[in-house]
Write a protein that holds these residues in place. Structure first.
Motif: not given
Ligand SMILES: *Cc1c(COP(=O)(O)O)cnc(C)c1O
Length: 479
Positions: A70, A130-132, A135, A164, A166, A208, A237, A239, A259, A261, A263-264
């Protein structure tokens, strides 16, 4: 290892200030320190060794395999770092006149265009950090949509039990009540339970897909239709877009807002709280509510649009973590239309290869193919031998491998969630599979010993709750 303050030796230094060649000025006593600052005094050699030692004690993608499910700990190409360190990007000020930062605005507009193409959305904001945070932004868009239509009875957000953590947290933060929907046998959403859960109070769904079990829900069009028919909106989601980028788009699955991420999936080194970006894309119907300002192309170049009367406001100062956007744009442009789907195909291939290689030794939590990640469950081994997922993860540390995500998703007992990513070679995957098989054999033979691991690391089994709840981050000087 000593802290830098503990290595300090009075009088040692690594700089020589040149002699003063201007008249000295004495500051008033009220502005001067009564006591010298507590700065470590060290030679350059000592400092260099100190930080090298620290670097040796950390573990990142550049050290080895990092299958944190994840989290998509993939290798980030160096060219992205080079682009993000260009002085034209790092030396600008957010309050500079627009005509002096046209290149930066173009980066945001272009990144928006490409990422909207990839997600099937119409507009995007890069403000969330960031991801959260993304969201929260996305769910506030949904809230604003209902509010602007005067539809005030929609107070509930539906979240599946595989979500997740979050997601439910976001729904509550945004002022909604969370409705949990269970998964079916295949790991997807139980459609009957979903139909029971929706109603006139449904504001939307957060989902997701592929979900945290690594399963792509084939009923996705039916799921989003059930929500829409009830008058709700659908939040994706994204991310972790690693399994689907260039293959299928959330916009085409019926989602209204997503959203990412950056950074992922879109290559910014992360972990340790570094800057991220939870870019939020939405369909036209939500675009008027996006945070302001918004970079738009005009007749005389790019401008920032502040005239957004229905906007939810600001989610962060200025334009978010801009250099993360530079990296994402570089990533998208260097991979291109061919490279992006190839990356996601390889991410899925690597996960399936590893899962298959391990399936004769470990219990896999789901049936059939996985997407970009898969789940091992040690439930049976735990019941029979007392060996936990933690024990296996600790054994991996002794093998020099970063453990996978543990005890998540919550619906699988004693689980390890493995996401190899596309940037690992078959050689690495084979080495890790061999290590995991050695660990399994050790657990079978000597389960008691597993609780003693790791033995090769600097710190063995810290109290993780205490470390998270009461971290010691201040150094107290004797005097
Ligand atoms: C990592 C992740 C998030 C949260 O992202 P952050 O940048 O850590 O806030 C939310 N949903 C999923 C499915 C994720 O893998």
């Amino acid at each position: 290892m000593n802290l830098i303050f503990e290595s300090s030796v009075a009088g040692r230094k690594c700089v020589q200030v040149p002699p003063c060649d201007v008249p000295e000025y004495q500051l008033p006593a009220s502005l001067t320190r009564q006591q010298a600052p507590h700065l470590p005094e060290m030679s350059e050699t000592d400092i260099s060794r100190h930080y090298t030692k620290l670097a040796e004690r950390t573990y990142g993608v550049n050290n080895g395999f990092y299958p944190l499910g994840s989290c998509t700990m993939k290798y980030n190409p160096r060219i992205n770092e080079e682009m993000a360190s260009l002085p034209g990007f790092t030396g600008v000020h957010p309050l500079q006149p627009e005509h002096t930062v046209q290149g930066c605005l173009e980066v945001m507009a272009l990144a928006e265009e490409y990422l909207c193409q990839i997600t099937g959305m119409d507009e995007m904001t890069f403000q969330p950090a960031a991801g959260a945070h993304g969201e929260l932004t996305g769910v506030l868009l949904i809230k604003q949509y209902h509010k602007m239509r005067g539809d005030t009875k929609r107070t509930k957000i539906i979240v599946p039990d595989s979500a997740h953590g979050t997601n439910p947290a976001t729904a509550v933060m945004a002022g909604f009540t969370c409705v949990n929907v269970p998964s079916n046998e295949e790991g997807g959403i139980d459609l009957d339970k979903l139909r029971e859960a929706v109603g006139e109070d449904t504001a939307g769904l957060m989902l997701t897909n592929p979900n945290t079990l690594g399963i792509f829900d084939k009923n996705i069009l039916e799921i989003t239709k059930i929500i829409k028919d009830a008058g709700g909106l659908c939040y994706y989601d994204g991310a972790n877009l690693n399994a689907i980028m260039g293959q299928v788009r959330p916009g085409d699955m019926g989602f209204d807002v997503v959203h990412l991420n950056l950074h992922k999936t879109f290559s910014t080194p992360h972990g340790g709280g570094g800057p991220g970006s939870g870019a939020v894309g939405c369909k036209k119907l939500l675009a008027p509510y996006l945070p302001k300002p918004h970079a738009v192309a005009g007749e005389n170049g790019y401008t920032m649009d502040y005239d957004l009367p229905q906007s939810i406001g600001r989610m962060k100062a200025f334009y978010g973590n801009f250099l993360v956007v530079v990296r994402a744009l570089t990533y998208v442009l260097t991979l291109g239309q061919k490279g992006i789907p190839e990356a996601s195909r390889n991410a899925v291939l690597n996960a399936n290869y590893m899962m298959h290689q391990l399936s004769d030794t470990y219990d896999i939590a789901t049936k059939g193919h996985c997407m970009h990640e898969f789940i091992i469950t040690l439930d049976k081994m735990h019941k029979e031998k007392g060996v936990t997922a933690t024990d296996i993860a600790k054994a991996m540390l002794d093998e020099g491998i970063h453990p996978p995500t543990m005890y998540f998703p919550l619906i699988v007992p004693e689980d390890l969630m493995v996401e190899p990513t596309e940037t690992e070679s078959k050689t690495t995957l084979d080495e890790v599979v061999a290590a995991l098989k050695r660990i399994h054999a050790m657990a079978e033979e000597n389960p008691e010993h597993m609780h003693e691991l790791p033995v090769k690391t600097v710190i063995r089994r810290p109290d993780e709750v205490k470390a998270a709840r009461t971290p010691v981050i201040c150094y107290h000087f004797d005097k």
